[in-house]
Motif scaffolding. Structure first.
Motif, short mmCIF file in Angstrom:
data_model
loop_
_atom_site.label_atom_id
_atom_site.label_comp_id
_atom_site.label_asym_id
_atom_site.label_seq_id
_atom_site.Cartn_x
_atom_site.Cartn_y
_atom_site.Cartn_z
N GLN A 133 0.81 -1.22 0.00
CA GLN A 133 0.00 0.00 0.00
C GLN A 133 0.84 1.26 0.00
O GLN A 133 0.35 2.33 -0.33
CB GLN A 133 -0.93 0.01 1.23
N GLU A 134 2.11 1.15 0.36
CA GLU A 134 2.97 2.34 0.40
C GLU A 134 3.30 2.80 -1.01
O GLU A 134 3.48 2.00 -1.92
CB GLU A 134 4.27 2.04 1.15
N THR A 135 3.36 4.12 -1.18
CA THR A 135 3.77 4.71 -2.45
C THR A 135 4.88 5.71 -2.16
O THR A 135 5.23 5.95 -1.00
CB THR A 135 2.59 5.46 -3.11
N LYS A 136 5.41 6.30 -3.22
CA LYS A 136 6.47 7.30 -3.00
C LYS A 136 5.92 8.52 -2.28
O LYS A 136 6.63 9.20 -1.55
CB LYS A 136 7.12 7.69 -4.31
N ASP A 137 4.60 8.78 -2.44
CA ASP A 137 3.99 9.93 -1.75
C ASP A 137 3.80 9.68 -0.26
O ASP A 137 3.73 10.63 0.52
CB ASP A 137 2.62 10.25 -2.37
N THR A 138 3.67 8.43 0.15
CA THR A 138 3.43 8.12 1.56
C THR A 138 4.70 7.71 2.29
O THR A 138 4.64 7.38 3.47
CB THR A 138 2.40 6.99 1.70
N LYS A 139 5.83 7.71 1.61
CA LYS A 139 7.09 7.29 2.23
C LYS A 139 7.41 8.18 3.43
O LYS A 139 7.41 9.40 3.34
CB LYS A 139 8.21 7.41 1.19
N GLY A 140 7.63 7.57 4.58
CA GLY A 140 7.98 8.31 5.78
C GLY A 140 6.81 8.95 6.50
O GLY A 140 6.99 9.67 7.47
N GLN A 141 5.58 8.68 6.04
CA GLN A 141 4.40 9.24 6.70
C GLN A 141 3.54 8.10 7.23
O GLN A 141 3.54 7.00 6.69
CB GLN A 141 3.59 10.09 5.72
N TYR A 142 2.80 8.40 8.30
CA TYR A 142 1.91 7.42 8.89
C TYR A 142 0.54 7.54 8.24
O TYR A 142 -0.02 8.63 8.16
CB TYR A 142 1.79 7.63 10.40
N GLY A 180 -4.40 3.78 -6.97
CA GLY A 180 -4.31 2.32 -7.02
C GLY A 180 -5.52 1.64 -6.42
O GLY A 180 -5.41 0.52 -5.92
N GLY A 181 -6.68 2.29 -6.45
CA GLY A 181 -7.89 1.69 -5.91
C GLY A 181 -7.97 1.72 -4.39
O GLY A 181 -8.85 1.10 -3.81
N VAL A 182 -7.04 2.42 -3.75
CA VAL A 182 -7.01 2.48 -2.28
C VAL A 182 -7.01 3.94 -1.86
O VAL A 182 -6.30 4.77 -2.44
CB VAL A 182 -5.75 1.78 -1.73
N THR A 183 -7.80 4.25 -0.84
CA THR A 183 -7.79 5.60 -0.26
C THR A 183 -6.98 5.55 1.03
O THR A 183 -7.31 4.80 1.95
CB THR A 183 -9.22 6.08 0.04
N ARG A 184 -5.91 6.32 1.07
CA ARG A 184 -5.03 6.36 2.23
C ARG A 184 -5.35 7.61 3.04
O ARG A 184 -5.49 8.70 2.47
CB ARG A 184 -3.57 6.38 1.79
#
Length: 188
Positions: A133-142, A180-184
């Protein structure tokens, strides 16, 4: 004699104030922002030099990462949420949702920070799902997704919960990232 009466009246008023505060403590108190390690103290240059000299050079530093949590909503923030957005959700319900999201984040990142070798089969599958589920936009964020909330809490992910997420976005406690079909839901 008059001074004693004034003191007694002041004391009585203070007692009443304390009882009022005790009876009206909110369920969710906002937290104070704490320094990174929580126990930093102010010291002058000489003390800092002494402390640095006293530490041995071969100390192995452990990386204990603390898991970030969302702060509870304060009463003024809750009152600033537009009525159409609040609906019938109360202040306590909103903060209960915040605590549930925090529980989900804590459980998720406890698994992610754990060594894969020490995990059981179910935890390994969850670990792999979290990594996917991790992407480059979510790297290092909770962040959490709806599946994490279903997995780790008793909350129902329904229309009412979506409204609660809208209120939390309004209060700038979280941000939504779709892809990617997922809401983070990223914690701010």
């Amino acid at each position: 004699m008059f001074v004693f009466q004034e003191l007694e009246e002041l004391f009585q008023k203070n007692v009443e104030d304390v009882h009022h505060m005790k009876d009206n403590i909110p369920v969710h108190m906002p937290r104070k922002k704490v320094p990174v390690n929580g126990n930093e103290t102010v010291m002058n240059k000489n003390e800092a030099a002494d402390v640095q000299l006293a530490q041995p050079e071969n100390v192995k530093k452990t990386n204990k990462s603390c898991i970030r949590e969302m702060e509870s909503i304060t009463l003024p923030e809750f009152e600033n949420i537009p009525q159409y957005m609040k609906g019938r959700v109360s202040y306590d319900q909103l903060n209960a949702a915040v605590q549930s999201i925090n529980a989900a984040v804590t459980a998720k990142y406890k698994i992610l920070h754990q060594s894969v070798k020490t995990q059981n089969n179910h935890a390994r599958k969850l670990h792999q799902r979290f990594k996917d589920q991790e992407t480059k936009d979510t790297k290092g964020q909770y962040f959490v997704v709806e599946d994490d909330i279903r997995e780790f809490t008793q909350m129902k992910v329904d229309k009412r919960f979506q409204g609660i997420l809208n209120m939390l976005r309004h209060c700038q406690r979280l941000r939504e990232l779709r892809g990617g079909g997922v809401t983070r839901y990223i914690l701010l």
